[in-house]
Design a protein around this motif. Structure first.
Motif, PDB file in Angstrom:
ATOM      1  N   ARG A   9       0.830  -1.204   0.000  1.00  0.00           N
ATOM      2  CA  ARG A   9       0.000   0.000   0.000  1.00  0.00           C
ATOM      3  C   ARG A   9       0.864   1.255   0.000  1.00  0.00           C
ATOM      4  O   ARG A   9       0.627   2.196  -0.744  1.00  0.00           O
ATOM      5  N   GLU A  10       1.918   1.244   0.806  1.00  0.00           N
ATOM      6  CA  GLU A  10       2.806   2.417   0.899  1.00  0.00           C
ATOM      7  C   GLU A  10       3.435   2.734  -0.471  1.00  0.00           C
ATOM      8  O   GLU A  10       3.463   3.888  -0.904  1.00  0.00           O
ATOM      9  N   LEU A  11       3.906   1.696  -1.161  1.00  0.00           N
ATOM     10  CA  LEU A  11       4.512   1.896  -2.484  1.00  0.00           C
ATOM     11  C   LEU A  11       3.465   2.362  -3.497  1.00  0.00           C
ATOM     12  O   LEU A  11       3.722   3.271  -4.296  1.00  0.00           O
ATOM     13  N   ASP A  12       2.300   1.743  -3.470  1.00  0.00           N
ATOM     14  CA  ASP A  12       1.264   2.063  -4.441  1.00  0.00           C
ATOM     15  C   ASP A  12       0.754   3.489  -4.240  1.00  0.00           C
ATOM     16  O   ASP A  12       0.541   4.230  -5.207  1.00  0.00           O
ATOM     17  N   GLU A  13       0.600   3.902  -2.994  1.00  0.00           N
ATOM     18  CA  GLU A  13       0.146   5.268  -2.727  1.00  0.00           C
ATOM     19  C   GLU A  13       1.207   6.286  -3.163  1.00  0.00           C
ATOM     20  O   GLU A  13       0.883   7.356  -3.654  1.00  0.00           O
ATOM     21  N   ALA A  14       2.475   5.927  -3.000  1.00  0.00           N
ATOM     22  CA  ALA A  14       3.564   6.804  -3.458  1.00  0.00           C
ATOM     23  C   ALA A  14       3.524   6.942  -4.979  1.00  0.00           C
ATOM     24  O   ALA A  14       3.690   8.031  -5.531  1.00  0.00           O
ATOM     25  N   LEU A  15       3.270   5.811  -5.652  1.00  0.00           N
ATOM     26  CA  LEU A  15       3.168   5.822  -7.122  1.00  0.00           C
ATOM     27  C   LEU A  15       2.035   6.746  -7.560  1.00  0.00           C
ATOM     28  O   LEU A  15       2.220   7.601  -8.433  1.00  0.00           O
ATOM     29  N   ARG A  42       1.360  -8.206  -4.524  1.00  0.00           N
ATOM     30  CA  ARG A  42       0.232  -7.514  -3.896  1.00  0.00           C
ATOM     31  C   ARG A  42       0.035  -6.132  -4.545  1.00  0.00           C
ATOM     32  O   ARG A  42      -1.085  -5.691  -4.772  1.00  0.00           O
ATOM     33  N   GLY A  43       1.154  -5.464  -4.866  1.00  0.00           N
ATOM     34  CA  GLY A  43       1.072  -4.166  -5.532  1.00  0.00           C
ATOM     35  C   GLY A  43       0.447  -4.304  -6.915  1.00  0.00           C
ATOM     36  O   GLY A  43      -0.348  -3.455  -7.347  1.00  0.00           O
ATOM     37  N   VAL A 150      13.946  -2.811  -4.130  1.00  0.00           N
ATOM     38  CA  VAL A 150      13.636  -2.581  -5.548  1.00  0.00           C
ATOM     39  C   VAL A 150      12.690  -3.648  -6.098  1.00  0.00           C
ATOM     40  O   VAL A 150      11.819  -3.353  -6.919  1.00  0.00           O
ATOM     41  N   VAL A 151      12.795  -4.871  -5.628  1.00  0.00           N
ATOM     42  CA  VAL A 151      11.860  -5.923  -6.066  1.00  0.00           C
ATOM     43  C   VAL A 151      10.454  -5.581  -5.596  1.00  0.00           C
ATOM     44  O   VAL A 151       9.484  -5.677  -6.353  1.00  0.00           O
ATOM     45  N   ALA A 152      10.326  -5.130  -4.339  1.00  0.00           N
ATOM     46  CA  ALA A 152       9.014  -4.744  -3.805  1.00  0.00           C
ATOM     47  C   ALA A 152       8.411  -3.638  -4.665  1.00  0.00           C
ATOM     48  O   ALA A 152       7.205  -3.604  -4.908  1.00  0.00           O
ATOM     49  N   ASP A 153       9.262  -2.748  -5.174  1.00  0.00           N
ATOM     50  CA  ASP A 153       8.832  -1.611  -5.998  1.00  0.00           C
ATOM     51  C   ASP A 153       8.698  -2.018  -7.475  1.00  0.00           C
ATOM     52  O   ASP A 153       8.860  -1.195  -8.376  1.00  0.00           O
ATOM     53  N   ASN A 154       8.391  -3.281  -7.713  1.00  0.00           N
ATOM     54  CA  ASN A 154       8.242  -3.802  -9.083  1.00  0.00           C
ATOM     55  C   ASN A 154       9.430  -3.419  -9.962  1.00  0.00           C
ATOM     56  O   ASN A 154       9.289  -3.088 -11.140  1.00  0.00           O
TER      57      ASN A 154
END
Ligand code: OOG
Ligand code: MG
Length: 250
Positions: A9-15, A42-43, A150-154
């Motif tokens: 969620r944190e990464l997706d909201e940042a995107l 999940r992202g 970086v993997v978490a951040d696709n």
């Protein structure tokens, strides 16, 4: 165990907000690469819920130049959705700190799974193409801390442009040249990518926890370091035997 849902969620909201965030490992503690892929997945589910469709995958850090630029050691993969594909024009203002890099792409004709040989990979292709990947990290200053970050951040995926599709062929030992506003910016031999770009496809199929569907677009990874992208730039990529392509940053 990291809170996979919270990190995604944190990464997706940042995107969505075009906001930079600090390294997840620094703020939430270290986590394993397998957990990082769960955060990535999940992202992607969040994007699919917004109507995006998976159209392929990207390999990253498959060249020595990229591994040195990012100070990371291992090839990784990320997901490509239809919303990431652009052609002709790219709005840099939609991103935070985009960078562009020269790649080779494959389009598959048949499903692939498990351990395959380069010959099997080649026989399963619909075509090959030059490609430009435009990265945009969610992390502050495009500096993440670790491979799990970086993997978490696709894998810093953001946009990509596919060049003209040629019939399947060996894409090894081809000259690649990326130019910016008519000046040569980066040049390399295609074998800088995994020793041979087809090896990136072999690696991807081995890493994926599920079969690679027929019709997938696969980015093999950049042959050279990435260049910062600014509005007004005209970027062209020429790959020996595969032709050329270009994109304008607006
Ligand atoms: C990670 C993604 C690397 C490539 O082609 O090597 C990549 C990054 O550079 O932030 O896409
Ligand atoms: Mg790339």
């Amino acid at each position: 165990m990291p809170d996979v849902e919270a990190l995604a969620r944190e990464l997706d909201e940042a995107l969505l907000a075009r906001r930079e965030i600090p390294s997840l490992e620094k703020t939430h503690g270290t986590f394993a690469l397998t957990d990082a892929y769960r955060v990535q997945e999940r992202g992607i589910e969040r994007r699919l819920a917004r109507g995006e469709k998976i159209i392929g995958y990207k390999m990253g850090l498959t060249s020595a130049a990229k591994r040195a630029q990012m100070s990371l050691e291992l090839p990784i993969y990320g997901v490509l959705t239809d919303a990431m594909r652009v052609s002709g024009e790219l709005r840099v203002g939609d991103g935070v700190h985009p960078k562009i890099e020269p790649e080779i792409a494959f389009v598959t004709a048949r499903e692939l799974r498990g351990r395959i040989s380069p010959e099997e990979a080649l026989a399963a292709l619909q075509g090959v193409a030059p490609a430009l990947e435009i990265l945009d990290s969610r992390f502050a200053g495009f500096k993440y801390f670790s491979l799990p970050d970086v993997v978490a951040d696709n894998c810093s995926s953001w946009r990509f442009v596919l060049g003209p599709l040629s019939p399947p062929r060996d894409t090894g030992s081809l000259r690649m040249r990326m130019s910016i506003d008519g000046r040569a910016a980066q040049e390399a031999d295609s074998n800088a990518i995994s020793g041979n770009p087809l090896e990136s496809l072999v690696q991807l199929v081995g890493l994926l926890p599920h079969p690679l569907p027929a019709g997938s677009i696969v980015l093999a990874g950049a042959a050279t370091v990435a260049e910062a992208l600014k509005a007004g730039m005209q970027i062209a990529l020429e790959v020996e035997a595969l032709g050329s392509m270009s994109v304008r940053a607006t």
